[in-house]
Every structure is written in structure tokens, then in C-alpha cells.
Design a protein around this motif. Structure first.
Motif, PDB file in Angstrom:
ATOM      1  N   THR A 136      -3.199  -3.313  -5.033  1.00  0.00           N
ATOM      2  CA  THR A 136      -2.354  -2.763  -4.403  1.00  0.00           C
ATOM      3  C   THR A 136      -1.788  -1.680  -5.373  1.00  0.00           C
ATOM      4  N   GLU A 164     -10.586  -6.197  -4.639  1.00  0.00           N
ATOM      5  CA  GLU A 164     -10.685  -5.723  -3.173  1.00  0.00           C
ATOM      6  C   GLU A 164      -9.296  -5.931  -2.631  1.00  0.00           C
ATOM      7  N   ASN A 165      -8.336  -6.529  -3.231  1.00  0.00           N
ATOM      8  CA  ASN A 165      -7.076  -6.705  -2.888  1.00  0.00           C
ATOM      9  C   ASN A 165      -5.948  -6.109  -3.816  1.00  0.00           C
TER      10      ASN A 165
END
Length: 587
Positions: free
Chosen positions: A488, A485-486
């Protein structure tokens, strides 16, 4: 194994010049120079290799008794002679030291070309007019110098390998020799580049108009140059049909041009007893263009930073465009979970029908699913292909380059600061591709910090928090979504390195190249020491660079020998920062 190599090289240069000076009249002078030059270089290598010595043979014994081993075929290479003969001349004519004319001529013959093409002829002419010396300029007191210049010239280039004009043979690189009459024979095959007997000199035609100006008793000086250079019959490597049995041939292909403006300024800004300040400034604008490109109007060139497994065709060479155009896919982040259908029974992802897949480019054999690197579908046909979805993604040519220098003195102290810059050029950061990917042929390549497991899309449970088993592979989309979810940046798991716009960065920079601070001892001290001058100084080089480039150095070009693939950064050694201190003593 013992290898004994005997290398012998010889070269010589013979040059002669003759100069004639003549004052024709009190206001006219003539200077004539003629010359001749011969250069020659040759080299020969003989290599004797012996293998399979008895167990326990020391290095000294192996060299002393090479007959104990098994001799390999003797390797002999005699480099072709590199010879050149030149004849040249120059005439300088001056009338009242106001009207100046110079003419030169060169005739060069090179062994790099076949008979009939060996000689190149290169004339040039230049004229200058000291306008400020004319009588009508006397009332214009604020102009202390004005000189106009105009020149036209030709220069040749023969910087290619020897013997490219004739068929050559070389030993088989794979060691596939054969035996004849119980003697091991070298197997020869044609050289790697197809010969071209029609090769000839590459020629550059230069045209220049310039002004030299001085104002206010030369406290402010300016030099302005406009130029237009054309290079024709370029000696470059061209791709040829595979049916020839070769992959490339050196040819005289096409024509390029460079047009530009260069401006230099220097000024004495302050000139007081205890304080002075001067500055110099230069800026250059250049526009290059491929005027002609032979039969093929478009070519793709590889930089070759990673051999045959690296990206292909990263530079576009196209008639009507400039050189240095970086070519590849446009990065579009990473695939999302909405781009795929997931089969819970098989644990497999299938890309949705209206989503363009680049699995063929990055190699879907390793991992292709949510979190994989994604490219833009430029033509909107639902497919990612090399012909229609690659485009120009960078330009190595700066909009302008330049530099400026400040010189200041205050009493016995002095300071010099030198800066240079480049603006508007791109750098091909091949390190980003190499060190953020994990092709199956290599390991431990995702070593950039941007690719740490805390930032990139991962497909394994690092701690066992989600599956109960640390390091286990995860395919379930619900668990993957929680794990990433995090995230990048995309997953490094791919089978191929591909050129895409993420690897192209703005290479603009401003660099403080040198800063020097000095102090000169007072005259009263030096008189007591009976020394004319003592100056103590400290200098720093490459002190600071202002740039957005993420690599070590934006001023990089690891393949500077190839003008068709400029500004590649691949494992270039960082530019050093140096500090120097010293004392200058004048007795």
C-alpha cells in the motif's frame, strides 16, 4: 581532556515614571504619565581546554594538575553589549466619563543598529465613545451597554542578534589554527552572516475598530473587533549571492499585513436557585498577506529540521500571497511495473520514454524501479524538476480559530468545561518523511508502522518463499509483483529526503482543554466545623482531541521563533494529559 569555563554575565534595568492627575472641571479629568527606562546586558566567556594527559590520570588529578596535559588555544568570547534607552509618555483625557481619548508616544534607542538608525519613534492614539450613556439611548432598555472604540498605533521590533550591523570575526570552527613564534594562535574569520550597516527598526502599524455591547442587563455581552495591521521594514534573513563569501544577511525587507475579525460572546443562560448555566464563546478570522518583498518577488525558505541533508525550500514566500505556504512535489503514489522496461539479461529497470522520472529527486542510486515513490508531472513535459513541478501543497493559516467554555452549577456541585479549536490549517509532518525513508547516510529510519514490511513495497524475499533464500534481493518483475500484490506504500529505499504532499496533513482539531468538577460542602456542615467554605474538586487537562492529524498533536510548531516556516512537526514531545485533585478551605 579537561575544559574549564568561566562565564560572567551582568545586566541591569533602571526605570522611572512620573504621573500627574488633574480634575479640570467636575466633568473633565486629565491623567499624564511620562517615563524613562534604561536596560543593559553583557556577558563574557573564557574557556581553557587541556588535552592528552598521561595514561591513568584521574579526573581529580587532571583538574588539580592541568600542566600535565597539552594546553589548547585559549577561547575567549565577549558578547556585544545589548543596550536600550527608552523615553515614553501617555495622556488620558475623559469628558463626562463618556468621551475618552488616550495618546501615547515612545522613543527607543537600541545598540542593535548603527548610528543614524538607532532610534525609533512610535506614537499611538485611541478614542472611545460610551454611546449607552447618551440621553437618546434611554428609551432602548434592552441595550445595557454600548461602547465604540477606534485606535491607531505604531510599535517597534529590534529582536535580532547583536552586532549584525558591523563586521565581526570568530574563531575557525574547524580548529585550523597556526603557530607564530612557537605559540599556537587562533585563526579568525568573518562571521557567518554578512554585516548590514543599514539595518533599522521594524515597525508595525495597528488600526482597530471595536464595539463593546451588553444586552438585557448584561446577561448577554458581545465584543467585536475589526483590525488591520501592517508590518514594514521586516527584519528577516535574506539569501545573497555566494560570490560575497556569505550565504545570508539580515535585511529590512518588504511589508506584510494582517486583516481580521474577532468576536467574543458570553451569556448567562440559566439563573435559578439550584441551577445556573453560563457560556462564553470566541472566534477569530485572520488573513495575512505579503504586500512587498523587495527586489526578489519570490523566495524559498527552509525549516531546517534536518540540517543541510533535509528538504530544501519547503516554504514559499511570494509577494501578493500569504505567509505559511508549504511548497513541494505532489505525491502520486508509487511507480508501477508498467512504468518500466526490464532487461532480464542485466536485471536492470529502465523507465519508459513517456513516464516522468523523479530519480534525481529521491536518489536513484539506492533503488529506482517499480514501487519507488512517485511525483506528479505538473507541467506535462515528461520530466520532474524543482522549478516547474513543485507547487503550493499546504497552508499553515487556519480559516478560523476559537474556543468556548461552559460553566454550570447544581446545588452544591459545579462544573467547568473549556474547549478550543482550529479549522482549515495544515501541518507539515516532517516525522513522516524522516521515519519512512532510508537514505544511505542513516540506518533504521523506516520505523513508522505504516512502513512495516507487511505494508510497504519490498525488494527482498523475507522468508525465502519465492527464491528459496530468506532475505535475498529480488529484481525479477514477475516475482516482485507476487511479493508486493498487497503493498500500500512505496519503498523507503531512497538517497534523499524530499518535501511532498504526503507529509502535509489537515491540522484541524477540537480539544477539550480542561474539565473541572467540584463540590462545596453544605453550610450546615461548615458551620459546625467553624469554616467559611470547603470545596473539593478534580480537574483534567488535555483530556481529548478530535482530529484527523496522524501525529501526536496537531497544535504543534517546533520552529515557533521563525514566522516564515510555521506548523512544522518534527520530534515534538507529546502534550501531556494531567489530572489534578484538591481541596480549597476558607477559614
Amino acid at each position: 581532556m579537561v575544559i574549564v569555563t568561566d562565564y560572567e554575565a551582568n545586566s541591569y534595568r533602571i526605570a522611572n515614571t512620573l504621573t500627574y492627575l488633574k480634575d479640570i472641571t467636575p466633568n473633565q479629568s486629565l491623567n499624564v504619565m511620562i517615563g524613562q527606562e534604561v536596560t543593559s546586558a553583557k556577558a563574557k566567556t573564557i574557556q581553557n581546554e587541556v588535552r592528552y594527559f598521561p595514561m591513568g590520570t584521574t579526573i581529580d588529578n587532571a583538574f588539580a594538575m592541568m600542566s600535565q596535559g597539552t594546553a589548547q588555544p585559549l577561547y575567549t568570547y565577549e558578547a556585544p553589549d545589548n543596550n536600550m534607552v527608552s523615553f515614553f509618555g501617555r495622556i488620558n483625557y475623559s469628558l463626562m466619563d463618556r468621551y475618552l481619548l488616550t495618546g501615547t508616544f515612545r522613543s527607543d534607542g537600541s545598540s542593535k543598529f548603527a548610528k543614524g538608525n538607532q532610534w525609533g519613534y512610535f506614537p499611538s492614539i485611541a478614542g472611545a465613545w460610551r454611546v449607552s450613556e447618551e440621553a437618546f439611548m434611554e428609551p432602548v432598555e434592552w441595550i445595557s451597554n454600548l461602547k465604540a472604540r477606534l485606535s491607531f498605533g505604531m510599535a517597534g521590533n529590534n529582536r535580532i542578534a547583536d552586532n549584525l550591523w558591523k563586521m565581526t570575526y570568530q574563531s575557525d570552527a574547524d580548529g585550523k589554527n597556526y603557530t607564530y613564534n612557537n605559540v599556537i594562535q587562533n585563526q579568525l574569520r568573518p562571521g557567518g552572516t554578512l554585516s548590514n550597516p543599514d539595518l533599522k527598526w521594524e515597525t508595525t502599524v495597528t488600526r482597530n475598530f471595536g464595539l463593546d455591547m451588553g444586552f438585557l442587563n448584561n446577561r448577554l455581552n458581545a465584543v467585536v473587533d475589526l483590525y488591520w495591521n501592517t508590518t514594514k521594514d521586516l527584519l528577516i534573513q535574506a539569501a545573497i549571492p555566494a560570490s560575497t563569501g556569505y550565504t545570508a544577511q539580515i535585511q529590512n525587507i518588504g511589508q506584510t499585513s494582517n486583516k481580521g475579525l474577532e468576536i467574543s460572546l458570553d451569556a448567562l443562560l440559566v439563573n435559578k436557585k439550584d441551577f445556573s448555566l453560563s457560556a462564553s464563546f470566541n472566534i477569530a478570522f485572520n488573513k495575512n498577506k505579503i504586500e512587498k518583498l523587495g527586489a526578489d518577488k519570490t523566495l524559498l525558505y527552509e525549516s531546517g529540521w534536518y540540517g543541510t541533508q533535509g528538504p530544501t525550500g519547503e516554504y514559499l514566500i511570494q509577494e501578493g500571497k500569504s505567509t505559511g505556504l508549504m511548497y513541494g512535489y505532489v505525491t502520486d503514489g508509487m511507480y508501477s511495473f508498467d512504468d518500466f522496461n526490464y532487461d532480464y539479461s542485466t536485471g536492470a529497470y529502465t523507465i519508459k520514454e513517456k513516464v516522468a522520472s523523479n530519480s534525481a529527486q529521491i536518489g536513484g542510486g539506492r533503488y529506482f524501479g517499480p514501487g519507488a515513490l512517485k511525483f506528479k508531472d505538473l507541467d506535462g513535459d515528461g520530466y520532474i524538476d524543482s522549478e516547474n513541478d513543485r507547487t503550493v501543497i499546504g497552508n499553515a493559516n487556519p480559516k478560523h480559530t476559537g474556543g468556548f467554555t461552559l460553566n454550570a452549577t447544581y446545588k452544591n456541585f459545579d462544573l467547568t468545561a473549556q474547549f478550543n479549536w482550529s479549522y482549515g490549517n495544515d501541518v507539515y509532518n516532517a516525522n513522516k518523511l524522516n521515519f519512512t525513508s532510508y537514505p544511505g547516510t542513516r540506518t533504521f529510519q523506516n520505523i513508522y508502522s505504516i512502513m512495516s514490511s507487511d505494508k510497504r513495497f519490498i525488494t527482498f524475499d523475507k522468508t525465502g518463499e519465492y527464491t528459496g533464500v530468506a532475505g535475498s534481493f529480488v529484481s525479477d518483475p514477475d516475482i516482485l509483483a507476487k511479493m508486493n500484490e498487497n503493498a500500500t506504500i512505496w519503498s523507503p529505499m531512497m538517497s534523499s529526503l524530499v518535501m511532498h504532499s504526503w507529509a502535509v496533513e489537515d491540522g484541524s482539531f477540537l480539544r477539550l482543554n480542561n474539565l473541572t468538577i467540584g463540590y462545596t460542602l453544605p453550610k450546615s456542615v461548615m458551620n459546625k466545623l467553624r469554616i467559611n467554605n470547603i470545596r473539593v474538586y478534580a480537574s483534567g487537562y488535555n483530556l481529548w482531541t478530535w482530529t484527523k492529524y496522524t501525529g501526536y498533536d496537531p497544535e504543534v510548531d517546533v520552529f515557533s521563533s521563525n514566522p516564515l516556516t510555521p506548523n512544522v512537526d518534527y520530534s515534538a514531545y507529546p502534550r501531556s494529559r494531567t489530572f489534578v485533585g484538591g481541596i480549597n478551605i476558607n477559614f
